[in-house]
Enzyme design. Structure first.
Site, PDB file in Angstrom:
ATOM      1  N   HIS A 138       0.643  -1.249   0.025  1.00  0.00           N
ATOM      2  CA  HIS A 138      -0.023   0.060  -0.092  1.00  0.00           C
ATOM      3  C   HIS A 138       0.858   1.395   0.039  1.00  0.00           C
ATOM      4  O   HIS A 138       1.755   1.259   0.810  1.00  0.00           O
ATOM      5  CB  HIS A 138      -0.897  -0.113   1.163  1.00  0.00           C
ATOM      6  CG  HIS A 138      -1.927   1.159   1.334  1.00  0.00           C
ATOM      7  ND1 HIS A 138      -2.780   1.368   0.272  1.00  0.00           N
ATOM      8  CD2 HIS A 138      -2.119   2.177   1.996  1.00  0.00           C
ATOM      9  CE1 HIS A 138      -3.623   2.443   0.707  1.00  0.00           C
ATOM     10  NE2 HIS A 138      -3.155   3.076   1.634  1.00  0.00           N
ATOM     11  N   LYS A 159      -0.929  10.302   1.483  1.00  0.00           N
ATOM     12  CA  LYS A 159      -0.027  10.168   0.553  1.00  0.00           C
ATOM     13  C   LYS A 159      -0.305  10.445  -0.820  1.00  0.00           C
ATOM     14  O   LYS A 159       0.204  10.921  -1.544  1.00  0.00           O
ATOM     15  CB  LYS A 159       0.137   8.335   0.775  1.00  0.00           C
ATOM     16  CG  LYS A 159       0.474   7.946   1.936  1.00  0.00           C
ATOM     17  CD  LYS A 159       0.539   6.476   2.168  1.00  0.00           C
ATOM     18  CE  LYS A 159      -0.646   5.905   1.936  1.00  0.00           C
ATOM     19  NZ  LYS A 159      -1.635   5.943   3.075  1.00  0.00           N
ATOM     20  N   ARG A 243      17.399  13.419  13.411  1.00  0.00           N
ATOM     21  CA  ARG A 243      17.594  14.790  12.933  1.00  0.00           C
ATOM     22  C   ARG A 243      18.863  14.871  12.167  1.00  0.00           C
ATOM     23  O   ARG A 243      19.063  16.017  11.477  1.00  0.00           O
ATOM     24  CB  ARG A 243      17.550  15.713  14.145  1.00  0.00           C
ATOM     25  CG  ARG A 243      16.231  15.585  14.857  1.00  0.00           C
ATOM     26  CD  ARG A 243      16.062  16.774  16.047  1.00  0.00           C
ATOM     27  NE  ARG A 243      16.341  18.012  15.586  1.00  0.00           N
ATOM     28  CZ  ARG A 243      15.696  18.982  16.118  1.00  0.00           C
ATOM     29  NH1 ARG A 243      15.052  18.980  17.301  1.00  0.00           N
ATOM     30  NH2 ARG A 243      15.942  20.147  15.665  1.00  0.00           N
TER      31      ARG A 243
END
Length: 311
Positions: A138, A159, A243
Site C-alpha cells: 500500500h 500519501k 535529525r
C-alpha cells in the site's frame, strides 16, 4: 503468471516465419532459455522442452551440416507440445526441415536480425520481469528526479495528496494506492501499478483523477525502479525523530532491502518539498556526498580546536 508468445513477438519485434494464431497464444511459464547443443547430436537427457529454444550461428551451422533426413528427425524430437516457440537469431534462413517439423508439431518459428547474445539478454530480462513474483504494498510510487520513491504511511495521512503535489511540481506518478513490486535481480526492486489503477489517483473529497488526461503523458510512468522508501507518520512530541540522517532503516520486499526514512507530518510542513529533498540527498549519498558525515567531520574538527585553545 505467464507470458504469451505473441507478447514476446511484439516486445522484441520478432518476425513470424510460421505460426498459426492459436500457436501465438501459447503460454511461456519460465524465464529460462535453451540453446540446444547436445540435443542436436541425439542426446536428450535433461532436455527442457518447456523453454523457448534459441538457435544462433553455432546451432544453425551444425544443423545445416547434417543430412536432410537426420536434421528432420532431430528437430521432430526437439519440438514437443510444451515448447512455446523456436527463435532463430541473426536473420539466418530457416531450413525447410525445421518448417516441416514445426507444422507437424504445432510450434511457432520466429526470427530476429539481432545478434544471439544480445537477443538472449533482452529475452531473459523481459521474461524475468514479467514472470517475477509480485508483492503488493500500500502506498504511492513516484518517479522523482529519475529516482523511484515509494511513499507509505497510515491511511488518511496524505500519501495521494502528496503524490498529486509532486506531479504538479513536474515529477511522474507510477502507481497510487496499490504498488506491485518485484525483484528484477538480487539487488534491484521494480514497481508498477495494478492494471485497473494505471494512471489514476484517488483524492478524498475529490474522487478519482486521471493524471494522464489532466497533466499529460509526461506526468505518468508505467514502471520504475524502487530505490527509496519514505514513511509518513503523524508528528508526536513524545517521539524522537532522526535529525541527522544517521539512523539507517530499511524496507525489505521480496528479499531485497532498500533504505527507508520516516518523515513526521505536521500542519504547515510542505511534505512534497521534504520528499524532493530526501530523494536528492539520497542521490548525493550514492555519488559519495554525505552531508551528515561532513557535519560530523566539521564538529569533530571544531571540538579538537577548542580543546587545543583551552589547553
Amino acid at each position: 503468471m505467464s507470458v504469451l508468445v505473441k507478447e514476446v513477438i511484439e516486445k522484441l519485434r520478432l518476425d513470424i516465419v510460421y505460426g498459426e494464431p492459436e500457436l501465438l497464444e501459447k503460454e511461456i511459464n519460465t524465464a529460462d532459455i535453451t540453446r540446444p547443443g547436445l540435443e542436436m547430436t541425439g542426446y536428450f537427457d535433461y532436455y527442457t522442452p518447456e523453454r523457448i529454444q534459441l538457435l544462433g550461428m553455432k546451432e544453425w551451422s551444425y544443423l545445416i551440416s547434417m543430412p536432410s533426413n537426420s536434421r528432420y528427425e532431430v528437430l521432430k524430437k526437439m519440438f514437443l507440445p510444451e515448447t512455446p516457440a523456436v527463435i532463430v537469431a541473426r536473420g539466418l534462413v530457416v531450413p525447410e526441415e525445421m518448417l516441416k517439423a514445426a507444422r507437424e508439431c504445432k510450434i511457432a518459428i520466429l526470427t530476429s536480425r539481432a545478434a544471439t547474445s544480445r537477443l538472449s539478454g533482452k529475452l531473459s530480462s523481459y521474461l524475468d520481469s514479467r514472470l517475477a513474483e509480485r508483492t503488493s504494498v500500500h502506498g504511492v510510487l513516484m518517479d522523482i528526479y529519475g529516482m523511484g520513491v515509494l511513499i507509505q504511511g497510515d491511511s488518511g495521512i496524505g500519501k495521494s495528496e502528496t503524490g498529486l503535489e509532486l506531479v504538479k511540481r513536474g515529477h511522474r506518478l507510477v502507481a497510487d494506492d496499490r504498488v506491485d513490486i518485484f525483484a528484477k535481480d538480487e539487488i534491484t526492486l521494480w514497481g508498477e501499478p495494478a492494471e485497473i489503477l494505471k494512471h489514476l489517483i484517488e483524492i478524498r473529497g475529490v474522487g478519482i483523477i486521471d493524471v494522464m488526461s489532466l497533466y499529460g503523458a509526461s506526468a505518468v510512468k508505467d514502471s520504475s525502479q524502487v530505490q527509496l522508501a519514505v514513511y509518513l507518520e503523524n508528528y508526536d512530541t513524545h517521539k524522537t525523530f532522526d535529525r541527522l540522517g544517521n539512523n539507517a532503516e530499511e524496507l525489505e520486499v521480496s528479499g531485497v532491502a532498500i533504505p527507508r526514512i520516516r518523515i513526521p507530518v505536521k500542519t504547515g510542513r510542505n511534505i512534497s518539498v521534504v520528499i524532493e529533498a530526501a530523494a536528492m540527498n539520497y542521490r548525493a549519498k550514492e555519488m559519495g556526498f554525505d552531508a551528515t558525515r561532513l557535519f560530523d567531520e566539521r564538529l569533530t574538527s571544531l571540538i579538537a580546536r577548542n580543546e587545543v585553545q583551552n589547553a
